[in-house]
Write an enzyme that holds these catalytic residues in place. Structure first.
Site, PDB file in Angstrom:
ATOM      1  N   ASP A 115       3.072   0.589   7.680  1.00 54.86           N
ATOM      2  CA  ASP A 115       3.140  -0.086   8.971  1.00 54.86           C
ATOM      3  C   ASP A 115       4.511  -0.027   9.621  1.00 54.86           C
ATOM      4  O   ASP A 115       4.664  -0.461  10.772  1.00 54.86           O
ATOM      5  CB  ASP A 115       2.739  -1.556   8.806  1.00 54.86           C
ATOM      6  CG  ASP A 115       1.288  -1.731   8.403  1.00 54.86           C
ATOM      7  OD1 ASP A 115       0.556  -0.719   8.375  1.00 54.86           O
ATOM      8  OD2 ASP A 115       0.891  -2.869   8.102  1.00 54.86           O
ATOM      9  N   VAL A 174      15.569  -6.167  -0.527  1.00 54.15           N
ATOM     10  CA  VAL A 174      16.638  -5.229  -0.183  1.00 54.15           C
ATOM     11  C   VAL A 174      17.269  -5.691   1.120  1.00 54.15           C
ATOM     12  O   VAL A 174      16.587  -5.913   2.116  1.00 54.15           O
ATOM     13  CB  VAL A 174      16.095  -3.794  -0.060  1.00 54.15           C
ATOM     14  CG1 VAL A 174      17.183  -2.848   0.463  1.00 54.15           C
ATOM     15  CG2 VAL A 174      15.574  -3.307  -1.414  1.00 54.15           C
ATOM     16  N   ASN A 208      -1.986   3.999   2.790  1.00 56.73           N
ATOM     17  CA  ASN A 208      -2.295   4.622   1.502  1.00 56.73           C
ATOM     18  C   ASN A 208      -2.168   6.146   1.566  1.00 56.73           C
ATOM     19  O   ASN A 208      -1.682   6.773   0.624  1.00 56.73           O
ATOM     20  CB  ASN A 208      -3.703   4.219   1.056  1.00 56.73           C
ATOM     21  CG  ASN A 208      -3.729   2.843   0.414  1.00 56.73           C
ATOM     22  OD1 ASN A 208      -3.319   2.685  -0.729  1.00 56.73           O
ATOM     23  ND2 ASN A 208      -4.189   1.847   1.147  1.00 56.73           N
ATOM     24  N   CYS A 234      -5.874  -6.694   4.776  1.00 55.98           N
ATOM     25  CA  CYS A 234      -7.031  -6.698   5.677  1.00 55.98           C
ATOM     26  C   CYS A 234      -8.130  -7.630   5.176  1.00 55.98           C
ATOM     27  O   CYS A 234      -8.983  -8.063   5.955  1.00 55.98           O
ATOM     28  CB  CYS A 234      -7.587  -5.287   5.818  1.00 55.98           C
ATOM     29  SG  CYS A 234      -6.424  -4.091   6.498  1.00 55.98           S
ATOM     30  N   TYR A 269     -31.536  11.451  10.671  1.00 56.54           N
ATOM     31  CA  TYR A 269     -32.471  10.633  11.450  1.00 56.54           C
ATOM     32  C   TYR A 269     -33.639  10.186  10.584  1.00 56.54           C
ATOM     33  O   TYR A 269     -34.234  10.969   9.842  1.00 56.54           O
ATOM     34  CB  TYR A 269     -33.032  11.400  12.657  1.00 56.54           C
ATOM     35  CG  TYR A 269     -34.297  10.749  13.194  1.00 56.54           C
ATOM     36  CD1 TYR A 269     -34.237   9.509  13.832  1.00 56.54           C
ATOM     37  CD2 TYR A 269     -35.553  11.324  12.984  1.00 56.54           C
ATOM     38  CE1 TYR A 269     -35.394   8.875  14.275  1.00 56.54           C
ATOM     39  CE2 TYR A 269     -36.712  10.714  13.421  1.00 56.54           C
ATOM     40  CZ  TYR A 269     -36.628   9.482  14.062  1.00 56.54           C
ATOM     41  OH  TYR A 269     -37.778   8.849  14.484  1.00 56.54           O
ATOM     42  N   SER A 277       0.315  -4.211  -4.133  1.00 58.33           N
ATOM     43  CA  SER A 277      -0.907  -3.409  -3.983  1.00 58.33           C
ATOM     44  C   SER A 277      -2.139  -4.264  -3.682  1.00 58.33           C
ATOM     45  O   SER A 277      -3.138  -4.238  -4.395  1.00 58.33           O
ATOM     46  CB  SER A 277      -1.151  -2.581  -5.258  1.00 58.33           C
ATOM     47  OG  SER A 277      -0.072  -1.729  -5.521  1.00 58.33           O
ATOM     48  N   ALA A 317       0.795  -1.226   0.000  1.00 58.61           N
ATOM     49  CA  ALA A 317       0.000   0.000   0.000  1.00 58.61           C
ATOM     50  C   ALA A 317       0.828   1.277   0.000  1.00 58.61           C
ATOM     51  O   ALA A 317       0.705   2.117  -0.903  1.00 58.61           O
ATOM     52  CB  ALA A 317      -0.944  -0.013   1.208  1.00 58.61           C
TER      53      ALA A 317
END
Length: 466
Positions: free
Chosen positions: A296, A91, A318, A54, A439, A50, A20
């Site tokens: 993260d 890496v 993102n 979740c 409402y 990408s 992300a």
């Protein structure tokens, strides 16, 4: 070891991490700068880019029909936009002084150096995998990547037994418990805390506990896992605590995640108290003008407490990527911080929180009052109205909103967004009582449950100031 440097006069952006934050940064930078102005090289050690991590529990549970539905943009789509995306490439070192990174082809082992003008670190988070006997046995799974999800599904397809143990009762733990229930498994959740969902206060977590047991999930709280037993075939057969043994044909680890910053730490980049990279509001790594970070692997400012936190959510990742890509591309953007909003569900129970829990407020040195109310998702007389519990924290005397937790059925979870906006705006609970919310009987009682909680919290805050 070869060196890759064929950019000519163009600037080069190197991105570490293809999910992300990393690919959002790459894509936004490409929107800002064409290939003739900016070369973009992205490294991803896995097979996919990408994608929605979740969504993995819902794929495992069968709500999402296939893995590809979780992929927002394929590697081919990124490459079509002149992003040099290198899959299965890890890496292994960052040379800050030399402005370059060393990468290794996962399959061949070949290594090379690639120089950069700007570097984006988007290495994500790693699942907590405790150092316990048997934790690496076949049948034990973490769930962080699409590869992890596929491996778990493969195990479920091969396993004859129908007993599953989930270790941990945070978001991933309860979501995976639901997925396994849907797959027809007998599910036991082993949790070291007092109640499931440690992101809630224990009194609200108890509501989740009761609901999970009502769905047929066995909850075991205050239980420390000491090891996993294996059978003659080497596969997992049980989860062991100090007091009991729980048979298992499959085990899912849902203990949480930590920032994946080993690469950054080895390069001497600044880390916070939670192990995440520290950045300024432009998402630039502190003290380094051409190194950026997001997702993260970073810590973010909590707008309520004023302290740094680590929160692993795709929504933040993102946004971080958009900010980084805009700045690398010559524009200007900032990420101001978060209020800690999260929502989840287990079967038909919706669980939401934003802002501070009681222990967070105490840790921040704040005095506060609490108000807990029970209401319904719709007008009580309207068909389908379901119960909802709302807990609200407000600052002592000032009445400033500090946090909200909601547990209920349909229509409960997304009500937390009202509180998230109020927290971001710095509203008091008294001000919240006047919010002009929509409402109609099919959607809400005349007084929305969030506003009922705000009224009660405002009264308590006033009493505290007398």
């Amino acid at each position: 070891m070869r060196t890759s440097d064929t950019r000519g006069a163009r600037r080069r952006l190197v991105v570490i991490g293809g999910d992300a934050a990393g690919m959002s940064a790459a894509s936004q930078a490409r929107r800002m700068k064409g290939p003739g102005e900016l070369e973009i090289v992205a490294f991803e050690r896995g097979h996919f880019t990408s994608y929605s991590a979740c969504g993995i529990p819902y794929w495992v549970g069968g709500d999402v029909p296939g893995r590809d539905r979780l992929i927002a943009r394929t590697p081919e789509e990124h490459r079509a936009r002149d992003i040099d995306l290198r899959l299965r490439t890890e890496v292994t070192a960052i040379d800050v002084e030399g402005g370059r990174v060393r990468a290794r082809d996962v399959d061949s082992g070949a290594e090379s150096w690639t120089s950069y003008d700007d570097l984006v670190i988007a290495t994500g988070a790693r699942p907590v995998r405790p150092d316990l006997p048997g934790v690496d046995a076949p049948g034990v799974h973490g769930v962080q990547t699409l590869d992890d999800g596929q491996a778990l599904l493969d195990t479920l397809a091969r396993t004859r037994g129908r007993r599953a143990v989930v270790v941990g009762a945070g978001y991933i733990g309860v979501e995976m418990a639901e997925a396994l229930i849907k797959r027809g498994y007998e599910v036991t959740v082993v949790n070291r805390g007092r109640e499931p969902m440690a992101t809630l206060d224990p009194d609200m977590g108890r509501l989740v506990h009761d609901a999970m047991e009502g769905m047929g999930i066995t909850m075991v709280n205050d239980a420390e896992v000491t090891g996993l037993l294996t059978g003659d075939d080497g596969r997992v057969r049980a989860v062991v605590t100090r007091d009991a043994e729980f048979p298992a044909d499959v085990v899912v680890l849902g203990i949480g995640v930590r920032p994946e910053t080993s690469l950054a730490a080895a390069a001497g980049l600044p880390l916070g108290a939670h192990g995440g990279l520290l950045t300024d509001r432009a998402m630039r790594v502190r003290g380094h003008g051409n190194i950026w970070a997001g997702g993260d692997c970073v810590e973010v400012l909590d707008l309520v407490s004023g302290q740094e936190r680590h929160i692993a959510l795709g929504t933040h990742a993102n946004k971080h990527g958009q900010v980084v890509g805009t700045n690398v591309g010559g524009g200007y953007a900032t990420f101001p911080g978060v209020v800690g909003t999260a929502v989840s569900k287990v079967c038909d129970l919706e669980i939401a929180r934003t802002g501070l829990r009681e222990k967070d407020a105490r840790r921040a040195g704040l005095r506060f009052v609490t108000a807990t109310i029970e209401s319904t998702s719709r007008a009580g007389y309207y068909p389908g109205a379901s119960p909802m519990t709302v807990k609200m924290l407000a600052e002592h005397r000032t009445g400033r909103l500090l946090g909200v937790q909601i547990v209920g059925r349909e229509g409960a979870g997304k009500r937390v967004d009202i509180a998230a906006v109020a927290l971001t705006a710095g509203m008091t609970v008294e001000q919240m009582t006047a919010l002009d919310l929509g409402y109609a009987p099919p959607f809400s009682p005349v007084w929305d449950p969030v506003l009922v909680a705000a009224r009660k919290a405002a009264a308590k805050a006033r009493e505290a100031g007398v």
